[in-house]
Design an enzyme around this catalytic site. Sequence first.
Site, PDB file in Angstrom:
ATOM      1  CG  ASP A   1      -2.080  -0.903   1.103  1.00  0.00           C
ATOM      2  OD1 ASP A   1      -2.555  -1.068  -0.027  1.00  0.00           O
ATOM      3  OD2 ASP A   1      -2.512  -1.457   2.126  1.00  0.00           O
TER       4      ASP A   1
ATOM      5  NE  ARG B   1     -14.754  20.091  -2.497  1.00  0.00           N
ATOM      6  CZ  ARG B   1     -14.144  20.149  -3.678  1.00  0.00           C
ATOM      7  NH1 ARG B   1     -13.092  19.409  -3.915  1.00  0.00           N
ATOM      8  NH2 ARG B   1     -14.585  20.972  -4.615  1.00  0.00           N
TER       9      ARG B   1
ATOM     10  CB  SER C   1     -11.248  24.356   7.796  1.00  0.00           C
ATOM     11  OG  SER C   1      -9.885  24.275   7.404  1.00  0.00           O
TER      12      SER C   1
ATOM     13  CG  ASP D   1      -5.499  -1.491   7.812  1.00  0.00           C
ATOM     14  OD1 ASP D   1      -6.174  -1.744   6.795  1.00  0.00           O
ATOM     15  OD2 ASP D   1      -5.120  -0.346   8.105  1.00  0.00           O
TER      16      ASP D   1
ATOM     17  CG  ASP E   1      -7.075  -4.959   3.563  1.00  0.00           C
ATOM     18  OD1 ASP E   1      -7.347  -4.725   2.376  1.00  0.00           O
ATOM     19  OD2 ASP E   1      -6.632  -4.099   4.347  1.00  0.00           O
TER      20      ASP E   1
END
Length: 714
Positions: A308, A383, A385, A552, A556
Site C-alpha cells: 500500500d 471543503r 476551514s 488492516d 483485506d
Amino acid sequence: MRHLSRSGLWTSLLSRRTLLDSLTRLNPASLLSNPVMFIVELTFFVVAAMAVYPPAFWPVASLALRIYYVEIALILLVTVWFATLSNALAESQAKNTANSLRSLESEVQSKKILVEGDVRRFVATPSTALRKGDLILLEKNDVVPIDAEILEGISMVDESLLTGESTPVRKAPGDEVIGGSKIISDNLTARVTVNPEETYISQMIKMVESSKRPRTPNEVAVTMVLVGLTAIFTIIVSALLGLSITLNLAIDLSVLIALYVCLLPTTIGALLPAIGLSGISRLYRRKIVAKSGRAVERAGDTDVIILDKTGTITVGNRQATEFIPFEGHTSKEVGEAAFLSSWHDDTPEGRSLIRLAYEDGFVPRELNALAVSEVYEFSASTRTSGVKISQGSGFMLPKGDKSGRERGRLRRKFEPHQEAGSAPSEDETEIIKGAPDAVKKIVRTVPSNYDELVNQISSRGDTPLAVTKNREAIGLIRLRDVLKPDIREKIESVKVMGIRPVMLTGDQPLTAKSIANEVGIDEYRPEAKPEDKYEIVMREQSENRVVAMIGDGTNDAPALAAADVGLAMNSGTQAAKEAANMVDLESNPAKIIEVVMLGKQLLMTRGAVTTFSIANDVAKYFAIVPVMFASTLPQLKALNILGLGLSTAVLSALIFNAAIIPLLIPLAMRGIGFKPTSTMSLFIKNALIYGAGGIIVPFIGIKLIDIALLSLGV
C-alpha cells in the site's frame, strides 16, 4: 524481546531451566523427531555396553580398550546433549517472549460501573472478574485492566509495553484500549469487549507458544535428506562391519561407530530445529508475531510484495512543504495565514502547516487574538476551514518551542461553525483554506495564474491547498506525501533479490506515478480499491509466484488469507488479524519488507549450515578412513596427510564433531550476515565460505585436538 547478544546467549545457555530442559530432551522418545541425533544416541548405548561387557561384542571389541570405549561413549553423549541444548535454547526465546507478554496480564483492580436507574456507582473489581459487556471507569494513571472499547472521553494512552512505541496514542470514543496499557491523561468510560481468557495479550501468548511446534515444509524436506544420508551411511558401515568380521580384519566396532557418527550430518541435524525457531524469535524482537514457522519460511521464498502506498511507502499523511504566493503577496503572508487558519485544526495536515510556518519564521503577530476567534471547522460540503479573528496587539511564541506544546496551552474551545460565516468587518480578519476549486467560488477575484499554479502542483503528484485572507486569494500551499525514511533503499534491496514490488494506491494516476517513480517501483495500480488486493494475489499465485502483502481492514481479510505471507496490523480489524499468518504489534506496514528479509536470512542460514555440515562430513571421512585401514591397506598411509594415530584420530574426530555444534549455535540463533543480493551471488558466497570452510576447518580442528591429546598422554 531484546536482541540476543553474545552475552545474553551464554547467559541463556547457563540458565538452570535451559540446562534442565536440554537434559530432559536426552530421553530417546524425545529424539524420535530428530532421526540423526536419535541414531547417535543409540550408538552411545552400544559403545556404553561395550565398555560394560566387551565379551558380548567379540570379535569386534577388546577387554583392554574399556577405558577407550568409555571415552568414546561420553563424547557421543555430549554430542547429543549439545544438540538438545541448541533446541532448548531456541525454545527458551519463545518462552521468554510469552513470559514478557504474560507479565502484562497480571491482575489489577478496576472500577466497574454499575448503573441502577439514573445512578452510577463504582465497585472495585479484579480484572479477572470482569466479563464482556461490563462498563469500567479509566482514570488518569490507571492501567487498563482488560481489552475495552471507549464509550465516553478522549485520552492519551501509553501502549509502549505492548508495542515498544514510546509516544502516547490518542484514543476517542469508538477506539479500543488494550489491557496492560496506561491512561496518561483525562478519564474514560469504556465497555469490556472480551472475557479475561480472550484478551489480545492472551491471543498473542497463544500465538507465541504455538508457533514453535509445527515443522515447516522445508524442514521436513531437509529432514528427509538427512534420513536418506543416514540410511546410506548405515548401509556402508554395516557392510564394513560384515567385511571386517568375514575377512578377520580386526577393526574395532567403536572405530566403525566413530566413522559412522562422523559421517552422519550431525551438525545440521542438531541445529535445524534451532534455526527455524530462531527465525520466529527474530520476528518477535521486531514486534511481529508469526502464527507458524511456515509463514516465516514462505517469506524467504517471496516473489511479489504488494505494498500500500499510504503507511507503507509514505508516512500516511500529507505534509505541508511549501508556501506559494500569488502576485502581490509574499510567502510570509501565506505562511502566517496558514498558521492562523490551522491553529484549531487537529489533523496531521493542519499540524504540518503550523510546523512549516514556525520553522520558516512565519509566526503571526495576531496570535493572541485567537483567544476570541470564531472557528470555521472543516465541512465536507464546502471543503474549507478557517478562522475569523479580531485584531490584537499580538505577541510571539517563546523561542525554540517548535513542538507545539505552547499552542496546546493557549488553545480554547469555541462554538464551531460548519462553514465560512459572513464577510468580516473592518476590525476582523478572516482566513480560509481549502480545495482550490472550493476557494475559487468564495474569493472576490481569481488571480490570472491561479489555475496554472494549481495544475503545476497537481502535475507533480502533490496536493494544492488555496488560502484566502478577507476573501482575497493570497497563495497556495503544497502538500506532499512524505516518503518513509530509507524506503527507497528498502525497495531497491527487494528488487536486487529478484522480488517484484507492486504498489497499490487510491490516488489518481498522476500522483501514483510520481510516488512510484520516486521510490523506484515499476508496477503500480492507481485508484485501487481494497478488494483489488485479492484479485492481484490470485493472479500472481496462478502464475506460481509466492505473494506477500499487508492489510488492516475487514475487506483485506480475503486477500490476507489467500496470500502466502499475510501481515496484519495490530490496529486493524479482528477479521484481518485472524485471516493473516502474522501480526505486527507496532502496526507499521513497512514491516512487510523486514519480514521478507528475515525469511531470506532464515533460508540462507539453513543453507549455509547444511553446506558446512556436508562439507564437514567429507573432510572427516578423509581424515579417519586412511588411518582406520592403514594397517590392512598400507597404500592408504599416503593419504594420512595429518599424520594421525588410530586411537587419537578417532577421539579427535569425535571431539571435533561434538564441539562444532555449540560453536555454531550463535550462528544458528542470530542468522548469517545477510545483505540483499541476487540468488546466484548468495549461492556462490555460501559455497565459498561455508563449503570450502567446511572442508578446511575440520582438518585444522582435528589436528589441533590430536596434538592436545598427545600432549596429555592419551
